[in-house]
Design a protein around this motif. Structure first.
Motif, mmCIF file in Angstrom:
data_model
loop_
_atom_site.group_PDB
_atom_site.id
_atom_site.type_symbol
_atom_site.label_atom_id
_atom_site.label_comp_id
_atom_site.label_asym_id
_atom_site.label_seq_id
_atom_site.Cartn_x
_atom_site.Cartn_y
_atom_site.Cartn_z
ATOM 1 N N SER A 111 11.700 -6.521 -9.616
ATOM 2 C CA SER A 111 11.192 -5.744 -10.760
ATOM 3 C C SER A 111 10.804 -4.338 -10.293
ATOM 4 C CB SER A 111 9.975 -6.435 -11.357
ATOM 5 O OG SER A 111 8.844 -6.227 -10.514
ATOM 6 N N ARG A 112 10.499 -3.479 -11.235
ATOM 7 C CA ARG A 112 9.880 -2.212 -10.876
ATOM 8 C C ARG A 112 8.485 -2.504 -10.337
ATOM 9 N NH1 ARG A 112 8.379 1.033 -14.761
ATOM 10 N NH2 ARG A 112 8.623 -0.539 -16.401
ATOM 11 N N ARG A 113 7.877 -1.506 -9.733
ATOM 12 C CA ARG A 113 6.526 -1.711 -9.199
ATOM 13 C C ARG A 113 5.463 -1.334 -10.229
ATOM 14 N NH1 ARG A 113 6.779 0.481 -2.946
ATOM 15 N NH2 ARG A 113 8.427 -0.946 -2.300
ATOM 16 N N ALA A 114 4.472 -2.172 -10.288
ATOM 17 C CA ALA A 114 3.286 -1.806 -11.073
ATOM 18 C C ALA A 114 2.289 -1.196 -10.084
ATOM 19 C CB ALA A 114 2.693 -3.038 -11.722
ATOM 20 N N ASN A 115 1.593 -0.169 -10.497
ATOM 21 C CA ASN A 115 0.672 0.530 -9.584
ATOM 22 C C ASN A 115 -0.757 0.549 -10.112
ATOM 23 O OD1 ASN A 115 3.037 1.473 -8.152
ATOM 24 N ND2 ASN A 115 3.280 2.972 -9.810
ATOM 25 N N THR A 116 -1.653 0.610 -9.183
ATOM 26 C CA THR A 116 -3.039 0.863 -9.586
ATOM 27 C C THR A 116 -3.720 1.623 -8.463
ATOM 28 O OG1 THR A 116 -5.054 -0.128 -10.469
ATOM 29 C CG2 THR A 116 -4.050 -1.297 -8.644
ATOM 30 N N LEU B 12 0.895 -1.145 0.000
ATOM 31 C CA LEU B 12 0.000 0.000 0.000
ATOM 32 C C LEU B 12 0.935 1.196 0.000
ATOM 33 C CD1 LEU B 12 -3.029 0.629 0.220
ATOM 34 C CD2 LEU B 12 -2.781 0.629 2.703
ATOM 35 N N GLN B 13 0.771 2.100 -0.951
ATOM 36 C CA GLN B 13 1.769 3.149 -1.160
ATOM 37 C C GLN B 13 2.132 3.953 0.083
ATOM 38 O OE1 GLN B 13 3.279 4.758 -4.422
ATOM 39 N NE2 GLN B 13 3.494 2.545 -4.482
ATOM 40 N N LYS B 14 1.147 4.189 0.942
ATOM 41 C CA LYS B 14 1.414 4.979 2.151
ATOM 42 C C LYS B 14 2.481 4.333 3.034
ATOM 43 C CE LYS B 14 -2.893 7.421 3.073
ATOM 44 N NZ LYS B 14 -4.154 7.299 3.822
HETATM 45 C C1 LIG Z 1 4.594 3.088 -9.332
HETATM 46 O O1 LIG Z 1 4.674 4.098 -8.352
HETATM 47 C C2 LIG Z 1 6.011 4.326 -7.865
HETATM 48 C C3 LIG Z 1 5.906 5.302 -6.713
HETATM 49 O O2 LIG Z 1 4.949 6.284 -6.955
HETATM 50 C C4 LIG Z 1 6.856 4.844 -9.012
HETATM 51 O O3 LIG Z 1 8.168 5.052 -8.556
HETATM 52 C C5 LIG Z 1 6.833 3.825 -10.121
HETATM 53 O O4 LIG Z 1 7.530 4.318 -11.241
HETATM 54 C C6 LIG Z 1 5.431 3.470 -10.539
HETATM 55 N N1 LIG Z 1 5.463 2.382 -11.495
HETATM 56 C C7 LIG Z 1 4.890 2.411 -12.683
HETATM 57 C C8 LIG Z 1 5.030 1.179 -13.537
HETATM 58 O O5 LIG Z 1 4.235 3.388 -13.057
#
Ligand SMILES: *[C@@H]1O[C@H](CO)[C@@H](O)[C@H](O)[C@H]1NC(C)=O
Ligand SMILES: *[C@@H]1O[C@H](CO)[C@@H](O)[C@H](O)[C@H]1NC(C)=O
Ligand SMILES: *[C@@H]1O[C@H](CO)[C@@H](O)[C@H](O)[C@H]1NC(C)=O
Ligand SMILES: *[C@@H]1O[C@H](CO)[C@@H](O)[C@H](O)[C@H]1NC(C)=O
Ligand SMILES: *[C@@H]1O[C@H](CO)[C@@H](O)[C@H](O)[C@H]1NC(C)=O
Length: 269
Positions: free
Chosen positions: A95-100, A52-54
């Protein structure tokens, strides 16, 4: 040379761990589940860390599955926009993070409502209610439900569809003045200012059958006969009482004494 070849081969391999794709929260009636799809070439056994981003440092959960129930973490406030991230991990490679992002109030799919119907003579009683998932407290849900409109669509087979609002879904809705012994079909659809909705399926119920032909006439005839008999008995009782006290029979000799005795015998004997 060997080392260089190893490095050339190993480096793309190490950093080829791509973030999961299609990260999305699927949610129905405040029952939320986060889903994702492994990126192409993700090796089996890859772990996913969900944040959770927070509180970005510590993961909410670590799993090798590709979904995670997230109702509990969103239960506190349905008006907040929650940002969830997932990263893939294989050994020491991340990996990098995927966000939603997801706002329960406006993004959960409402419905279909649970509709129950029963016949009540020439009418139908309809209950419509929304199931409650774990992502909202009972109190918040009660408040929320007031902002959801239920609309009843009903029809007789081959008849026109009638659309009528259900003003208070907490009480059964009564549809009256229907034809007897007919099959009526109905569905409830929902509307809300921001959340998408699903209507219920059509379902049918039959009103009570009509009385047999002439039933009404037979019934009133029986009622009329019973009434007549009662009045007759009362008159006889009254008459017999008069006989007994001698009010009529002795002083009015034109009335045969025997009639008096017959009445007396019938009523009191
Ligand atoms: C997801 O969010 C993080 C933190 O806000 C950011 O660093 C990252 O680039 C984001 N990943 C994608 C795939 O957008
Ligand atoms: C992932 O999303 C893309 C585009 O949004 C879609 O074309 C694809 O079918 C999705 N894949 C899966 C497995 O859901
Ligand atoms: C509708 O709900 C009421 C209580 O709110 C209940 O008494 C009744 O049996 C229900 N009717 C149906 C058809 O489920
Ligand atoms: C919530 O989701 C879980 C898992 O998909 C399911 O078993 C449960 O019946 C759902 N509850 C409601 C109220 O939709
Ligand atoms: C619900 O029914 C009304 C009246 O027929 C219609 O205008 C509306 O589009 C329907 N809503 C949904 C979500 O089906």
């Amino acid at each position: 040379m060997k080392v260089l070849l190893w490095a050339v081969w190993m480096v793309p391999w190490s950093y080829a761990l791509l973030p999961p794709t299609n990260l999305t929260v699927k949610s129905q009636n405040f029952n939320h589940t986060l889903h994702w799809v492994p990126a192409d070439g993700t090796p089996p056994g890859t772990e996913y860390h969900i944040y959770l981003q927070k509180h970005s440092k510590t993961p909410l959960s670590v799993t090798t599955a590709t979904s995670l129930p997230v109702s509990a973490i969103m239960r506190k406030d349905i008006h907040t926009t929650y940002v969830l991230s997932v990263e893939a991990r294989q050994r020491h490679v991340t990996s990098r993070r995927a966000n939603t992002s997801f706002e329960p109030f406006s993004m959960t799919v409402l419905g279909p409502p649970v509709v129950r119907v029963e016949g009540c003579g020439d009418c139908l009683l309809v209950n419509s209610s929304l199931p409650r998932g774990d992502g909202i407290s009972p109190d918040d849900f009660r408040t929320f439900c007031r902002s959801v409109e239920h609309t009843l669509h009903w029809r007789r087979p081959g008849g026109e569809t009638v659309i009528t609002p259900i003003f208070d879904p907490s009480k059964p809705k009564r549809i009256t003045h229907l034809l007897p012994g007919e099959l009526y079909c109905l569905r409830v659809n929902l509307s809300h200012s921001s959340a998408p909705t699903l209507a219920s399926d059509w379902q049918c119920a039959r009103t009570s059958p009509a009385l047999p032909p002439g039933g009404q006439y037979v019934r009133s005839l029986v009622g009329w006969s019973m009434g007549t008999v009662c009045v007759g008995v009362l008159v006889m009782v009254w008459f017999a009482a008069l006989c007994y006290t001698g009010a009529i029979c002795r002083r009015k000799p034109q009335l045969p004494q025997s009639l008096c005795w017959v009445l007396y015998w019938v009523v009191l004997g």
